[in-house]
Enzyme design. Structure first.
Site, PDB file in Angstrom:
ATOM      1  N   VAL A  11       4.508 -16.489  11.803  1.00  0.00           N
ATOM      2  CA  VAL A  11       5.970 -16.335  11.910  1.00  0.00           C
ATOM      3  C   VAL A  11       6.602 -17.574  12.541  1.00  0.00           C
ATOM      4  CG1 VAL A  11       7.820 -15.033  13.053  1.00  0.00           C
ATOM      5  CG2 VAL A  11       5.882 -13.822  12.066  1.00  0.00           C
ATOM      6  N   GLU A 152       3.954 -12.782   3.787  1.00  0.00           N
ATOM      7  CA  GLU A 152       2.951 -13.833   3.651  1.00  0.00           C
ATOM      8  C   GLU A 152       2.905 -14.249   2.192  1.00  0.00           C
ATOM      9  OE1 GLU A 152      -0.863 -13.277   5.465  1.00  0.00           O
ATOM     10  OE2 GLU A 152       0.048 -12.249   7.159  1.00  0.00           O
ATOM     11  N   ALA A 249       1.131   1.129  -7.593  1.00  0.00           N
ATOM     12  CA  ALA A 249      -0.019   1.863  -7.056  1.00  0.00           C
ATOM     13  C   ALA A 249      -1.227   0.937  -6.998  1.00  0.00           C
ATOM     14  CB  ALA A 249      -0.309   3.060  -7.954  1.00  0.00           C
ATOM     15  N   GLY A 250      -2.141   1.220  -6.109  1.00  0.00           N
ATOM     16  CA  GLY A 250      -3.321   0.361  -5.988  1.00  0.00           C
ATOM     17  C   GLY A 250      -4.362   0.968  -5.084  1.00  0.00           C
ATOM     18  N   CYS A 257       0.700  -6.647   9.023  1.00  0.00           N
ATOM     19  CA  CYS A 257       1.989  -6.034   9.393  1.00  0.00           C
ATOM     20  C   CYS A 257       2.044  -4.532   9.150  1.00  0.00           C
ATOM     21  CB  CYS A 257       3.107  -6.725   8.634  1.00  0.00           C
ATOM     22  SG  CYS A 257       3.124  -8.494   8.939  1.00  0.00           S
ATOM     23  N   ARG A 324      -6.921  -9.761   6.956  1.00  0.00           N
ATOM     24  CA  ARG A 324      -6.778  -8.738   8.003  1.00  0.00           C
ATOM     25  C   ARG A 324      -6.431  -7.386   7.380  1.00  0.00           C
ATOM     26  NH1 ARG A 324      -2.804 -11.789  12.034  1.00  0.00           N
ATOM     27  NH2 ARG A 324      -2.223 -12.785  10.071  1.00  0.00           N
TER      28      ARG A 324
HETATM   29  C1  UGA Z   1       5.395  -7.285   5.074  1.00  0.00           C
HETATM   30  C2  UGA Z   1       6.872  -7.069   4.663  1.00  0.00           C
HETATM   31  O1  UGA Z   1       6.981  -6.993   3.245  1.00  0.00           O
HETATM   32  C3  UGA Z   1       7.763  -8.199   5.205  1.00  0.00           C
HETATM   33  O2  UGA Z   1       9.125  -7.931   4.896  1.00  0.00           O
HETATM   34  C4  UGA Z   1       7.575  -8.297   6.718  1.00  0.00           C
HETATM   35  O3  UGA Z   1       8.344  -9.353   7.270  1.00  0.00           O
HETATM   36  C5  UGA Z   1       6.110  -8.549   7.017  1.00  0.00           C
HETATM   37  O4  UGA Z   1       5.340  -7.443   6.487  1.00  0.00           O
HETATM   38  C6  UGA Z   1       5.961  -8.649   8.519  1.00  0.00           C
HETATM   39  O5  UGA Z   1       6.241  -7.659   9.203  1.00  0.00           O
HETATM   40  O6  UGA Z   1       5.709  -9.749   9.026  1.00  0.00           O
HETATM   41  P1  UGA Z   1       3.366  -8.753   4.128  1.00  0.00           P
HETATM   42  O7  UGA Z   1       2.504  -7.961   5.048  1.00  0.00           O
HETATM   43  O8  UGA Z   1       3.241 -10.226   4.098  1.00  0.00           O
HETATM   44  O9  UGA Z   1       4.934  -8.449   4.415  1.00  0.00           O
HETATM   45  O10 UGA Z   1       3.030  -8.260   2.665  1.00  0.00           O
HETATM   46  P2  UGA Z   1       3.681  -7.350   1.529  1.00  0.00           P
HETATM   47  O11 UGA Z   1       3.989  -8.207   0.375  1.00  0.00           O
HETATM   48  O12 UGA Z   1       4.761  -6.525   2.048  1.00  0.00           O
HETATM   49  O13 UGA Z   1       2.419  -6.427   1.147  1.00  0.00           O
HETATM   50  C7  UGA Z   1       1.810  -5.566   2.099  1.00  0.00           C
HETATM   51  C8  UGA Z   1       0.709  -4.757   1.473  1.00  0.00           C
HETATM   52  O14 UGA Z   1       1.238  -3.775   0.597  1.00  0.00           O
HETATM   53  C9  UGA Z   1      -0.278  -5.571   0.626  1.00  0.00           C
HETATM   54  O15 UGA Z   1      -1.600  -5.128   0.888  1.00  0.00           O
HETATM   55  C10 UGA Z   1       0.093  -5.235  -0.809  1.00  0.00           C
HETATM   56  O16 UGA Z   1      -0.987  -5.321  -1.701  1.00  0.00           O
HETATM   57  C11 UGA Z   1       0.557  -3.798  -0.648  1.00  0.00           C
HETATM   58  N1  UGA Z   1       1.501  -3.376  -1.716  1.00  0.00           N
HETATM   59  C12 UGA Z   1       2.730  -3.942  -1.815  1.00  0.00           C
HETATM   60  C13 UGA Z   1       1.114  -2.379  -2.607  1.00  0.00           C
HETATM   61  O17 UGA Z   1      -0.012  -1.838  -2.530  1.00  0.00           O
HETATM   62  N2  UGA Z   1       2.006  -1.989  -3.569  1.00  0.00           N
HETATM   63  C14 UGA Z   1       3.235  -2.531  -3.693  1.00  0.00           C
HETATM   64  O18 UGA Z   1       3.999  -2.117  -4.580  1.00  0.00           O
HETATM   65  C15 UGA Z   1       3.615  -3.540  -2.793  1.00  0.00           C
END
Ligand code: UGA
Length: 427
Positions: A11, A152, A249-250, A257, A324
């Site tokens: 961050v 990220e 879905a996954g 986070c 992580r």
């Molecule tokens: C998340 C938030 O999206 C950010 O807005 C926030 O600032 C950040 O946390 C934080 O608190 O610092 P991030 O953890 O980088 O961001 O990743 P995401 O893109 O949100 O994905 C998180 C997880 O959800 C991943 O494992 C991804 O594969 C999963 N995911 C995401 C799904 O399984 N399905 C989806 O439709 C979207």
């Protein structure tokens, strides 16, 4: 403006380079000497697209790195606290680093400053930081909560083109300084009290995590009753009140986070005598989602003992080297405990996994070598490179043509026509 960012983690560093790009003079401070040395040499300790370019462009001109906090704090108008807030054993947030940064800032300041909490912190942390600073400094200062919403892999573009900017503060003077700081970014700015801003961050992440666990449960139901989760999500997502994003879905969410913030919000609620039932369910669904992929694997190959299983993707999501809380780690542990021979490949995240599992895994040079001779291939992370794989080549090198598509990136029809046995998530 003159800015100091305390903490050069994901961050702090992303914000630091972006504030420099916006024309400010930025000094990033960290107690980790190695990290500061690397950054001074132009090396980025994390894999994050665009950060390196901005570092090269601004380092030494209007972007500086140091381990000494006193001087940069003294000369700054705005000081950001962007240190880590790890989970404690019980899921609560460990504020040790935030408190230490506040004390150091309190000892260093000698004039009016805006002190901004960027780290994700529980409700009430603004007051804690204020009281720590007041112990050391009797002059004027203001506390602001300005949570970050960077993802990220897209941190820089999320910073420069955000959906919104949230600023929690109670002083007009601080409000005007923050407004000026973000004046060149085109996004709505929401001004709130500090506690609301602190809550917005947790509530947003917890809500997105809820969306994911919800769609994963619908997918699990599709696996039983039929239907295609992609069509279901498309149909739901066209409703503007729902939206299509975060309905993929996954095999579950990971990263530094969502898992941490869901736990923290449950813990914050519990400490205040409130049982956050929905979030407990979100967590529970997520903790089992990866196991469904392993069950599908067993359906296809039978007992996995002695079988070679190829895993494509280790990072918790594409475009990062971060593993992580990644579902890959849980799946690897499960497979090893069942006696499988596991081979893995990821474009960026091999190092961290190698450090955990050492010689218990086979680390392949590319996707084809990973799949070669295996009894099944599991797609774990939806990297662009895996979407473009030559599946005929995979078909030729794999021992048994079984594919578990943990992110629904392949076409079932196409794979089945090529002779693969295919299992997706809810389709
Ligand atoms: C998340 C938030 O999206 C950010 O807005 C926030 O600032 C950040 O946390 C934080 O608190 O610092 P991030 O953890 O980088 O961001 O990743 P995401 O893109 O949100 O994905 C998180 C997880 O959800 C991943 O494992 C991804 O594969 C999963 N995911 C995401 C799904 O399984 N399905 C989806 O439709 C979207």
């Amino acid at each position: 403006m003159e800015i100091c960012v305390v903490g050069t983690g994901y961050v702090g560093l992303s914000c630091g380079v972006c504030f420099a790009k916006l024309g400010n003079r930025v000094t990033c401070v960290d107690i980790d000497e190695n990290k500061i040395e690397m950054l001074k040499q132009g090396e980025v300790p994390i894999y994050e697209p665009e950060v390196k370019e901005l570092l090269d462009m601004h380092s030494g001109k209007n972007l500086f790195f140091t381990t000494g906090l006193v001087e940069p704090v003294k000369k700054s108008n705005v000081v950001f606290i962007a240190v880590g807030t790890p989970s404690s054993e019980d899921g609560s947030v460990n504020l040790e680093y935030v408190k230490a940064a506040a004390a150091d800032i309190g000892k260093a300041i000698d004039g009016y400053k805006v002190i901004v909490n960027k780290s994700t912190v529980p409700v009430g942390t603004g007051e804690i930081v204020e009281s720590i600073i007041s112990k050391h400094y009797k002059g004027e200062f203001d506390i602001v909560s300005n949570p970050e919403f960077l993802r990220e892999g897209t941190a820089v573009s999320d910073f420069l083109k955000p959906d919104r900017i949230v600023i929690g503060c109670s002083s007009k003077r601080a409000m005007n300084i923050m407004k000026r700081l973000y004046s060149t970014i085109k996004a709505p700015i929401l001004f709130t009290d500090i506690k609301s801003a602190e809550l917005i961050k947790y509530a947003s992440n917890a809500f997105l995590a809820t969306k994911i666990s919800f769609i994963n449960e619908i997918a699990n139901l599709c696996d039983i009753v039929g239907g295609n989760i992609n069509s279901v999500a498309d149909g739901m997502g066209l409703d503007k009140r729902i939206g299509r994003e975060f309905l993929n879905a996954g095999i579950g969410f990971g990263g530094s986070c969502f898992p941490k913030d869901v736990k923290a919000l449950i813990s914050i609620a519990r400490e205040n005598g409130f049982d956050f039932r929905i979030l407990r369910a979100v967590e529970s669904v997520n903790s089992e989602q990866h196991l469904r992929a392993v069950e599908k694997l067993q359906d296809l190959v039978g007992p996995v003992n002695g079988k070679k299983i190829a895993l494509l993707g280790l990072a918790f999501k594409p475009n990062t080297d971060d593993t992580r809380e990644a579902p890959s780690i849980r799946i690897i542990e499960q497979l090893i405990s069942m006696g499988a021979v596991v081979s893995v490949y990821d474009p960026k995240a091999m190092g961290a996994v190698q450090a955990i599992f050492e010689n218990k895994l086979q680390f392949a040079e590319n996707a084809y070598k990973c799949a070669s001779g295996s009894d099944a291939l599991m797609l774990i992370t939806e990297w662009e490179e895996f979407k473009k794989l030559d599946l005929r080549k995979i078909r030729n090198v794999i021992n048994k043509p079984n594919i578990i598509d943990g992110r629904n990136i392949y076409s079932r029809e196409r794979l089945e026509m090529m002779g693969f046995n295919y299992r997706g998530v809810g389709r």
